[in-house]
Design a protein around this motif. Sequence first.
Motif, mmCIF file in Angstrom:
data_model
loop_
_atom_site.group_PDB
_atom_site.id
_atom_site.type_symbol
_atom_site.label_atom_id
_atom_site.label_comp_id
_atom_site.label_asym_id
_atom_site.label_seq_id
_atom_site.Cartn_x
_atom_site.Cartn_y
_atom_site.Cartn_z
ATOM 1 N N ALA A 123 -3.544 10.085 -10.579
ATOM 2 C CA ALA A 123 -2.334 10.685 -11.802
ATOM 3 C C ALA A 123 -2.855 12.433 -11.706
ATOM 4 O O ALA A 123 -2.493 13.640 -11.300
ATOM 5 N N HIS A 124 -4.212 12.750 -11.648
ATOM 6 C CA HIS A 124 -4.914 13.948 -11.693
ATOM 7 C C HIS A 124 -3.691 14.557 -9.377
ATOM 8 O O HIS A 124 -3.958 15.308 -10.120
ATOM 9 N N PHE A 125 -4.435 13.928 -9.286
ATOM 10 C CA PHE A 125 -4.012 14.314 -7.593
ATOM 11 C C PHE A 125 -2.417 13.948 -7.630
ATOM 12 O O PHE A 125 -1.689 14.292 -5.892
ATOM 13 N N GLY A 126 -1.812 13.524 -8.256
ATOM 14 C CA GLY A 126 -0.204 12.928 -8.422
ATOM 15 C C GLY A 126 -0.382 12.127 -7.186
ATOM 16 O O GLY A 126 0.996 11.822 -5.946
ATOM 17 N N GLY A 127 -0.883 11.169 -6.565
ATOM 18 C CA GLY A 127 -0.887 10.463 -5.503
ATOM 19 C C GLY A 127 -2.027 9.491 -4.916
ATOM 20 O O GLY A 127 -3.303 9.889 -5.769
ATOM 21 N N VAL A 128 -2.068 8.547 -4.220
ATOM 22 C CA VAL A 128 -3.187 7.690 -3.631
ATOM 23 C C VAL A 128 -3.494 8.182 -2.697
ATOM 24 O O VAL A 128 -2.564 8.672 -1.365
ATOM 25 N N PRO A 129 -4.715 8.446 -1.485
ATOM 26 C CA PRO A 129 -4.970 9.311 -0.374
ATOM 27 C C PRO A 129 -5.050 7.716 0.989
ATOM 28 O O PRO A 129 -4.971 6.609 -0.275
ATOM 29 N N MET A 130 -4.773 7.927 2.015
ATOM 30 C CA MET A 130 -4.902 6.501 2.366
ATOM 31 C C MET A 130 -6.360 6.190 2.649
ATOM 32 O O MET A 130 -6.259 4.565 2.935
ATOM 33 N N THR A 131 -6.795 6.498 2.787
ATOM 34 C CA THR A 131 -8.353 5.178 2.876
ATOM 35 C C THR A 131 -9.579 6.227 1.795
ATOM 36 O O THR A 131 -9.337 7.876 1.578
ATOM 37 N N ILE A 132 -10.302 5.095 0.888
ATOM 38 C CA ILE A 132 -11.422 6.336 0.197
ATOM 39 C C ILE A 132 -12.678 5.461 0.757
ATOM 40 O O ILE A 132 -12.647 4.726 0.595
ATOM 41 N N VAL A 133 -13.988 6.429 0.920
ATOM 42 C CA VAL A 133 -14.890 6.346 1.116
ATOM 43 C C VAL A 133 -16.019 6.776 0.275
ATOM 44 O O VAL A 133 -16.208 6.857 -0.643
#
Length: 471
Positions: free
Chosen positions: A194-204
């Motif tokens: 919610a803070h970034f406004g979206g979801v990254p493709m990969t999370i490490v």
Amino acid sequence: MVLDPHRWLELRRFRGLYEAGAMSLREIAKETGLNRRTVTKYLSGEAPVAPPRRTAERRQHRAVDEVAPLIDAMLKSEILLRASVIHERLASEYQVTINYQRVKIYLQEARPRIAEELGISPGELAGLHRRFEVVPGAQAQVDWGDEGRILAHVGIPKVYSFHMTLSYSRDPFCCFTTSQDLTSFFDCHRAAFAHFGGVPMTIVYDRTKTVVRRHVAPGEAVPLHPEAVAFAGHYDFDIDVLAAYRPTGKGRVERQVLIVRDHVLAGRAFSSIEEMDAAFTAWVPLRRAKVHGTHGEIIGHRAVRDHMALRPLPNTPYVVAQRHLRHVGKDCLVAFDANLYSVPARKVRPRQLVEIRATKSQVALHSTVPGADGETLLAAHPRAVGRGARIVDERHWDGLPTGAGRRTTTGDAVLQPRRDQLPGPEAGSLQALLNRAAAASVEVGRRPLSVYDELTGTRPFTTNSPTKESS
């Protein structure tokens, strides 16, 4: 002509005879089968005293030489690649069967040589790692921070900080929590999205127990936690677990943990988790106005491109639940996390296995087999705070004996029924039992037998038998 070392040693035996005049050069040449000029050269002092060096023989062929170009290419792409990884890739990608020890021995020679070709000194080789760059929206890194007893004065013994950093822009997110359990971990993920406004493709991630089901040896496939897989599938991102013994794999978020600790927490006092979250939110604009030392751009400007490339959030959030199997007790209560929760008596049996799905605020109990209506939910309760609580819905005990007709006593008083309330034939026998029980409870005084002897005037323990005369 270069003399063979064996011929040179044989010719050397005649030096003393030649110098003593016992043999001429012609005779020595005839004896050794050498040319007279050669004998003259080596016995007259023109040739060196030491035997000539033997020409280098052809090096013996090694099995690793056939794959040496492949190994060199792997080292050029990653100079710190481990021998076990190279050996595994040779077998899986090139179908090369070679002894692992031969690969290790070859790397001892090849790694410094390749490092020299790449301009890396041997002293710097052990402390280096390859820097990587990503495109906008491609990756984020996650890590925990331990903030210790920062809220101990208000009764909170431990506080943790959750961090997520976008790898392209280094745009940060942080929130604070009192637990690192599964539900708190992924609640923090939802707040970060919610803070970034979206979801990254990969999370490490590193190999934390909320992502990895169990630890395995290096090189083996990492089993992921089922809830982590379901959460990643719902939000459409890939899980990237760091290889073992590679602490530099998520250095961007680890650096962010220290930055937040220095700029947000240091030198300040807080009275709640909400105040700590508010302090980070107020600091974010200051951070985004900075020029980052690595990519050389203003973090906020670069973060705009990062946010635009993120994947959209789904319409409904995914609620992560801890899942456990527990037995139902005879009192229709199920134990979980040191608390008891009731289930309907008409839907369960003693020792039946039920599934617990616990979120941060609720505990739901489900049957492992769907009922006639296809539903599995048995009961849902608010999650208890602390330990030793009993969360009971009185309707769950419908149909069980209430114990209303049972008489109970307190203390040591004996309850005796009235004679007029007893049936005729049974009154006597019951009263006899009651009298016997009352007599058994009477305390009897105890005194030594000598007291009775003094009262009767007899001598105690008289053992002499009467004689004939006295009789």
